[in-house]
Design an enzyme around this catalytic site. Structure first.
Site, PDB file in Angstrom:
ATOM      1  N   ALA A   1       4.967   7.298   0.465  1.00 26.51           N
ATOM      2  CA  ALA A   1       4.336   8.560   0.864  1.00 26.51           C
ATOM      3  C   ALA A   1       5.378   9.678   0.893  1.00 26.51           C
ATOM      4  O   ALA A   1       5.108  10.805   0.471  1.00 26.51           O
ATOM      5  CB  ALA A   1       3.660   8.423   2.222  1.00 26.51           C
TER       6      ALA A   1
ATOM      7  N   GLY B   1       0.822  -1.206   0.000  1.00 25.51           N
ATOM      8  CA  GLY B   1       0.000   0.000   0.000  1.00 25.51           C
ATOM      9  C   GLY B   1       0.855   1.254   0.000  1.00 25.51           C
ATOM     10  O   GLY B   1       2.054   1.223  -0.245  1.00 25.51           O
ATOM     11  N   LEU B   2       0.220   2.362   0.296  1.00 27.54           N
ATOM     12  CA  LEU B   2       0.902   3.658   0.288  1.00 27.54           C
ATOM     13  C   LEU B   2       1.476   3.905   1.684  1.00 27.54           C
ATOM     14  O   LEU B   2       0.981   4.705   2.455  1.00 27.54           O
ATOM     15  CB  LEU B   2      -0.092   4.748  -0.125  1.00 27.54           C
ATOM     16  CG  LEU B   2       0.468   6.090  -0.564  1.00 27.54           C
ATOM     17  CD1 LEU B   2       1.527   5.934  -1.654  1.00 27.54           C
ATOM     18  CD2 LEU B   2      -0.649   6.983  -1.056  1.00 27.54           C
ATOM     19  N   HIS B   3       2.539   3.158   2.021  1.00 30.73           N
ATOM     20  CA  HIS B   3       3.171   3.253   3.337  1.00 30.73           C
ATOM     21  C   HIS B   3       4.182   4.397   3.369  1.00 30.73           C
ATOM     22  O   HIS B   3       4.227   5.215   2.454  1.00 30.73           O
ATOM     23  CB  HIS B   3       3.795   1.904   3.725  1.00 30.73           C
ATOM     24  CG  HIS B   3       4.831   1.421   2.759  1.00 30.73           C
ATOM     25  ND1 HIS B   3       6.147   1.800   2.836  1.00 30.73           N
ATOM     26  CD2 HIS B   3       4.738   0.606   1.676  1.00 30.73           C
ATOM     27  CE1 HIS B   3       6.836   1.245   1.847  1.00 30.73           C
ATOM     28  NE2 HIS B   3       5.994   0.511   1.125  1.00 30.73           N
ATOM     29  N   ALA B   4       4.989   4.460   4.404  1.00 33.72           N
ATOM     30  CA  ALA B   4       5.861   5.613   4.654  1.00 33.72           C
ATOM     31  C   ALA B   4       6.820   5.947   3.509  1.00 33.72           C
ATOM     32  O   ALA B   4       6.965   7.116   3.146  1.00 33.72           O
ATOM     33  CB  ALA B   4       6.635   5.416   5.950  1.00 33.72           C
TER      34      ALA B   4
END
Length: 90
Positions: free
Chosen positions: A23, A17-20
Site C-alpha cells: 500500500a 493481500g494489499l497490506h501496509a
C-alpha cells in the site's frame, strides 16, 4: 474538452493481500503523477495516493481492483500502477 480518463482492472497477486508495504509503494508511486488516481473495489472508491485509504479496502489475495485515473498522464499512471500489481510490488 473533457479530462483524460483511463482505467484498468488488476488482481492482487500478493499472498498477504494489499497490506501496509505494498500500500505504501502504491501510494508513493501514484503520487508521482499529476492526475487524480483512485482505486475501486465493490463500490468503494479510495484515493490511491493515500496509504490509509488503500488499507481501508482490505483487499486480499485474488481481489480485483479498478485503477481509475483522470487528468494529465492518466494513461501512464494506470499502466505504471498496473505493472506494480503484476510484479507483486517487487
Amino acid at each position: 474538452m473533457s479530462p483524460e480518463r483511463q482505467s484498468m482492472t488488476v488482481s492482487v497477486l500478493n499472498e498477504q493481500g494489499l497490506h501496509a508495504r505494498p500500500a505504501a509503494v502504491l501510494a508513493r508511486e501514484a503520487q508521482r503523477f499529476p492526475c487524480d488516481v483512485r482505486i475501486a473495489q465493490n463500490g468503494d472508491n479510495v484515493d490511491a495516493k493515500s496509504i490509509l485509504d488503500i488499507l481501508t479496502l482490505a483487499a486480499g489475495y485474488g481481489a480485483n481492483l479498478d485503477i481509475v485515473a483522470t487528468g494529465p498522464q492518466a494513461d501512464e499512471a494506470v499502466a505504471h500502477l498496473a505493472r506494480l500489481f503484476q510484479k507483486r510490488f517487487r
